[in-house]
Scaffold this motif. Structure first.
Motif, PDB file in Angstrom:
ATOM      1  N   PHE A 159       0.838  -1.203   0.000  1.00 12.23           N
ATOM      2  CA  PHE A 159       0.000   0.000   0.000  1.00 12.23           C
ATOM      3  C   PHE A 159       0.872   1.251   0.000  1.00 12.23           C
ATOM      4  O   PHE A 159       0.623   2.211  -0.734  1.00 12.23           O
ATOM      5  N   ASP A 160       1.875   1.254   0.848  1.00 13.70           N
ATOM      6  CA  ASP A 160       2.773   2.397   0.977  1.00 13.70           C
ATOM      7  C   ASP A 160       3.421   2.712  -0.367  1.00 13.70           C
ATOM      8  O   ASP A 160       3.425   3.865  -0.824  1.00 13.70           O
ATOM      9  N   GLU A 161       3.960   1.689  -1.008  1.00 14.55           N
ATOM     10  CA  GLU A 161       4.654   1.886  -2.282  1.00 14.55           C
ATOM     11  C   GLU A 161       3.687   2.313  -3.384  1.00 14.55           C
ATOM     12  O   GLU A 161       3.975   3.234  -4.159  1.00 14.55           O
ATOM     13  N   PHE A 162       2.532   1.663  -3.442  1.00 13.57           N
ATOM     14  CA  PHE A 162       1.545   1.970  -4.477  1.00 13.57           C
ATOM     15  C   PHE A 162       0.985   3.381  -4.323  1.00 13.57           C
ATOM     16  O   PHE A 162       0.929   4.151  -5.284  1.00 13.57           O
ATOM     17  N   PHE A 163       0.584   3.747  -3.100  1.00 13.30           N
ATOM     18  CA  PHE A 163      -0.043   5.054  -2.915  1.00 13.30           C
ATOM     19  C   PHE A 163       0.963   6.196  -3.077  1.00 13.30           C
ATOM     20  O   PHE A 163       0.594   7.284  -3.523  1.00 13.30           O
ATOM     21  N   GLU A 164       2.218   5.962  -2.720  1.00 12.79           N
ATOM     22  CA  GLU A 164       3.214   7.006  -2.973  1.00 12.79           C
ATOM     23  C   GLU A 164       3.381   7.217  -4.477  1.00 12.79           C
ATOM     24  O   GLU A 164       3.445   8.352  -4.953  1.00 12.79           O
ATOM     25  N   LEU A 165       3.451   6.116  -5.229  1.00  5.29           N
ATOM     26  CA  LEU A 165       3.584   6.211  -6.681  1.00  5.29           C
ATOM     27  C   LEU A 165       2.409   6.949  -7.296  1.00  5.29           C
ATOM     28  O   LEU A 165       2.589   7.889  -8.089  1.00  5.29           O
ATOM     29  N   ILE A 166       1.196   6.549  -6.944  1.00  5.63           N
ATOM     30  CA  ILE A 166       0.026   7.158  -7.589  1.00  5.63           C
ATOM     31  C   ILE A 166      -0.130   8.617  -7.173  1.00  5.63           C
ATOM     32  O   ILE A 166      -0.599   9.457  -7.946  1.00  5.63           O
ATOM     33  N   THR A 167       0.320   8.953  -5.960  1.00  7.58           N
ATOM     34  CA  THR A 167       0.288  10.347  -5.523  1.00  7.58           C
ATOM     35  C   THR A 167       1.278  11.190  -6.321  1.00  7.58           C
ATOM     36  O   THR A 167       0.975  12.322  -6.724  1.00  7.58           O
ATOM     37  N   LEU A 168       2.459  10.658  -6.560  1.00  6.10           N
ATOM     38  CA  LEU A 168       3.460  11.390  -7.337  1.00  6.10           C
ATOM     39  C   LEU A 168       2.956  11.692  -8.740  1.00  6.10           C
ATOM     40  O   LEU A 168       3.176  12.786  -9.281  1.00  6.10           O
ATOM     41  N   ILE A 169       2.263  10.736  -9.348  1.00  3.08           N
ATOM     42  CA  ILE A 169       1.751  10.951 -10.700  1.00  3.08           C
ATOM     43  C   ILE A 169       0.519  11.847 -10.666  1.00  3.08           C
ATOM     44  O   ILE A 169       0.367  12.756 -11.492  1.00  3.08           O
ATOM     45  N   GLN A 170      -0.358  11.639  -9.699  1.00  2.00           N
ATOM     46  CA  GLN A 170      -1.570  12.461  -9.577  1.00  2.00           C
ATOM     47  C   GLN A 170      -1.225  13.944  -9.410  1.00  2.00           C
ATOM     48  O   GLN A 170      -1.877  14.820  -9.980  1.00  2.00           O
ATOM     49  N   THR A 171      -0.187  14.224  -8.630  1.00  2.00           N
ATOM     50  CA  THR A 171       0.177  15.614  -8.341  1.00  2.00           C
ATOM     51  C   THR A 171       1.113  16.212  -9.385  1.00  2.00           C
ATOM     52  O   THR A 171       1.469  17.389  -9.296  1.00  2.00           O
ATOM     53  N   GLY A 172       1.505  15.427 -10.367  1.00  2.00           N
ATOM     54  CA  GLY A 172       2.364  15.937 -11.410  1.00  2.00           C
ATOM     55  C   GLY A 172       3.832  15.978 -11.056  1.00  2.00           C
ATOM     56  O   GLY A 172       4.648  16.517 -11.819  1.00  2.00           O
ATOM     57  N   LYS A 173       4.208  15.406  -9.915  1.00  2.00           N
ATOM     58  CA  LYS A 173       5.621  15.355  -9.547  1.00  2.00           C
ATOM     59  C   LYS A 173       6.382  14.321 -10.364  1.00  2.00           C
ATOM     60  O   LYS A 173       7.607  14.345 -10.439  1.00  2.00           O
ATOM     61  N   MET A 174       5.645  13.415 -10.976  1.00  2.00           N
ATOM     62  CA  MET A 174       6.244  12.350 -11.769  1.00  2.00           C
ATOM     63  C   MET A 174       5.433  12.211 -13.051  1.00  2.00           C
ATOM     64  O   MET A 174       4.200  12.346 -13.039  1.00  2.00           O
ATOM     65  N   LYS A 175       6.117  11.968 -14.156  1.00  4.57           N
ATOM     66  CA  LYS A 175       5.412  11.809 -15.430  1.00  4.57           C
ATOM     67  C   LYS A 175       4.603  10.507 -15.421  1.00  4.57           C
ATOM     68  O   LYS A 175       4.980   9.546 -14.767  1.00  4.57           O
ATOM     69  N   PRO A 176       3.494  10.491 -16.151  1.00  6.49           N
ATOM     70  CA  PRO A 176       2.653   9.286 -16.172  1.00  6.49           C
ATOM     71  C   PRO A 176       3.398   8.063 -16.685  1.00  6.49           C
ATOM     72  O   PRO A 176       4.315   8.171 -17.506  1.00  6.49           O
ATOM     73  N   MET A 177       3.013   6.907 -16.188  1.00  3.56           N
ATOM     74  CA  MET A 177       3.509   5.620 -16.653  1.00  3.56           C
ATOM     75  C   MET A 177       2.429   4.593 -16.353  1.00  3.56           C
ATOM     76  O   MET A 177       1.510   4.868 -15.562  1.00  3.56           O
ATOM     77  N   PRO A 178       2.494   3.426 -16.948  1.00  6.94           N
ATOM     78  CA  PRO A 178       1.501   2.398 -16.629  1.00  6.94           C
ATOM     79  C   PRO A 178       1.596   1.968 -15.160  1.00  6.94           C
ATOM     80  O   PRO A 178       2.668   1.581 -14.690  1.00  6.94           O
ATOM     81  N   ILE A 179       0.475   2.075 -14.448  1.00  5.67           N
ATOM     82  CA  ILE A 179       0.338   1.528 -13.094  1.00  5.67           C
ATOM     83  C   ILE A 179      -0.675   0.402 -13.211  1.00  5.67           C
ATOM     84  O   ILE A 179      -1.872   0.632 -13.390  1.00  5.67           O
ATOM     85  N   ILE A 180      -0.192  -0.812 -13.136  1.00  2.00           N
ATOM     86  CA  ILE A 180      -1.007  -1.992 -13.429  1.00  2.00           C
ATOM     87  C   ILE A 180      -1.338  -2.703 -12.126  1.00  2.00           C
ATOM     88  O   ILE A 180      -0.440  -3.147 -11.402  1.00  2.00           O
ATOM     89  N   LEU A 181      -2.628  -2.793 -11.827  1.00  5.32           N
ATOM     90  CA  LEU A 181      -3.070  -3.479 -10.619  1.00  5.32           C
ATOM     91  C   LEU A 181      -3.607  -4.859 -10.976  1.00  5.32           C
ATOM     92  O   LEU A 181      -4.552  -4.979 -11.756  1.00  5.32           O
ATOM     93  N   PHE A 182      -2.986  -5.862 -10.398  1.00  5.63           N
ATOM     94  CA  PHE A 182      -3.465  -7.232 -10.534  1.00  5.63           C
ATOM     95  C   PHE A 182      -4.390  -7.539  -9.358  1.00  5.63           C
ATOM     96  O   PHE A 182      -4.065  -7.224  -8.205  1.00  5.63           O
ATOM     97  N   GLY A 183      -5.520  -8.174  -9.643  1.00  8.18           N
ATOM     98  CA  GLY A 183      -6.402  -8.608  -8.570  1.00  8.18           C
ATOM     99  C   GLY A 183      -7.472  -7.592  -8.235  1.00  8.18           C
ATOM    100  O   GLY A 183      -7.545  -7.092  -7.108  1.00  8.18           O
ATOM    101  N   LYS A 184      -8.331  -7.288  -9.194  1.00  3.15           N
ATOM    102  CA  LYS A 184      -9.367  -6.267  -8.976  1.00  3.15           C
ATOM    103  C   LYS A 184     -10.280  -6.631  -7.822  1.00  3.15           C
ATOM    104  O   LYS A 184     -10.669  -5.775  -7.020  1.00  3.15           O
ATOM    105  N   GLU A 185     -10.624  -7.916  -7.716  1.00  4.73           N
ATOM    106  CA  GLU A 185     -11.503  -8.345  -6.620  1.00  4.73           C
ATOM    107  C   GLU A 185     -10.874  -8.035  -5.269  1.00  4.73           C
ATOM    108  O   GLU A 185     -11.537  -7.539  -4.346  1.00  4.73           O
TER     109      GLU A 185
END
Length: 294
Positions: A218-244
């Motif tokens: 969770f820590d690693e995923f949410f930090e990554l998505i926050t960096l991209i959401q806020t524009g601190k990091m350029k977009p890249m594929p964030i692939i989540l396995f296990g939708k259920e």
């Protein structure tokens, strides 16, 4: 080289000076005192609280320099639980839980249901590693994991079975945490600072596959998505396995409905269940053409 060579360095290298110091004057009260040690050879000095900025810099520089020397251009980062068993291990755990509590049985069953992601992590790492993509003389999408067991092991193992090298970024913990045997030894790093470890996960990342996991994932995923959401990091594929799994433990839609994230932020995530779908997401994003498509 001679003493008169204009291109030769005139100062001795640190390694040479170290040898001079070790073969230096006989032991006296002065030379025996820690104050006399070369600063960069004095571990007690380097571990002082005041030297924390230096240790930060060393932990940033060492992997960066070695990855440069290894010609690693970009990475495919794989996050996921250290507890999800392989399918073979899942059967053994289920059998062992039959004599336990209802809680033990439930946990064993749920972990066994997620064992398929060990296989998918393995298959994704192997698939990408077999591509052997080189650009500008640098290796691209080199598999990178936290270097531990379970999903991490599956990633490094998949790369190894494809005949490729892979990276492991381990962290020092109070309990033993050794690198899994599939990490390439000279690309196996150990960190003291979580912050620097997470930085190295993302410095070269060009895609991140996130498998079911716990607090660390969770820590690693949410930090990554926050960096991209806020524009601190350029977009890249964030692939989540296990939708259920993810929709059971995190209500992403509710976050948007509550207004604390934008509805468009949900588009930062790509849901996948198979290694092939994940690679298609990556190859489409970067417009990578297979040889047969030329």
């Amino acid at each position: 080289m001679t003493d008169k060579d204009l291109t030769d360095r005139k100062f001795y290298r640190a390694g040479e000076e170290t040898r001079f110091a070790e073969g230096g004057p006989e032991r006296t009260p002065q030379t025996a005192h820690p104050a006399y040690k070369l600063a960069f050879r004095d571990t007690d000095f380097l571990l002082r609280d005041e030297l924390r900025p230096v240790r930060f810099q060393l932990e940033l520089l060492k992997p960066e320099m070695l990855l440069d020397e290894a010609r690693v251009g970009s990475t495919l980062v794989m996050y996921g639980s250290a507890r999800i068993p392989s399918p073979a291990q899942a059967e053994a755990r289920l059998a062992a839980a039959q004599n336990g509590s209802e809680w033990d049985k439930t946990v064993a069953e749920r972990l066994a249901a997620k064992a398929k992601y060990y296989d998918e992590a393995y298959r994704l790492a192997r698939l990408v590693s077999e591509k052997g993509i080189i650009e500008n003389g640098l290796r691209q999408f080199v598999v990178t994991t936290g270097g531990g067991p379970s999903i991490m092991e599956a990633g490094n193992r998949g790369a190894s079975d494809a005949g490729s090298e892979s990276i492991g970024l381990n962290i020092v913990l109070p309990h033993e945490q050794a690198p899994n045997p599939y990490v390439t030894p000279y690309l196996s790093f150990q960190f003291h600072y979580f912050a620097l470890r997470k930085m190295h996960f993302l410095l070269r990342a060009r895609a991140v596959a996130v498998f079911p996991g716990g607090f660390g994932t969770f820590d690693e995923f949410f930090e990554l998505i926050t960096l991209i959401q806020t524009g601190k990091m350029k977009p890249m594929p964030i692939i989540l396995f296990g939708k259920e799994f993810w929709e059971r433990v995190v209500n992403f839609e509710a976050l948007a409905e509550e207004g604390v994230i934008s509805k468009g932020d949900l588009d930062l995530i790509t849901w996948c269940e198979t290694a092939e779908d994940a690679w298609k997401c990556i190859s489409d994003f970067y417009e990578i053409r297979e040889p047969s498509e030329d």
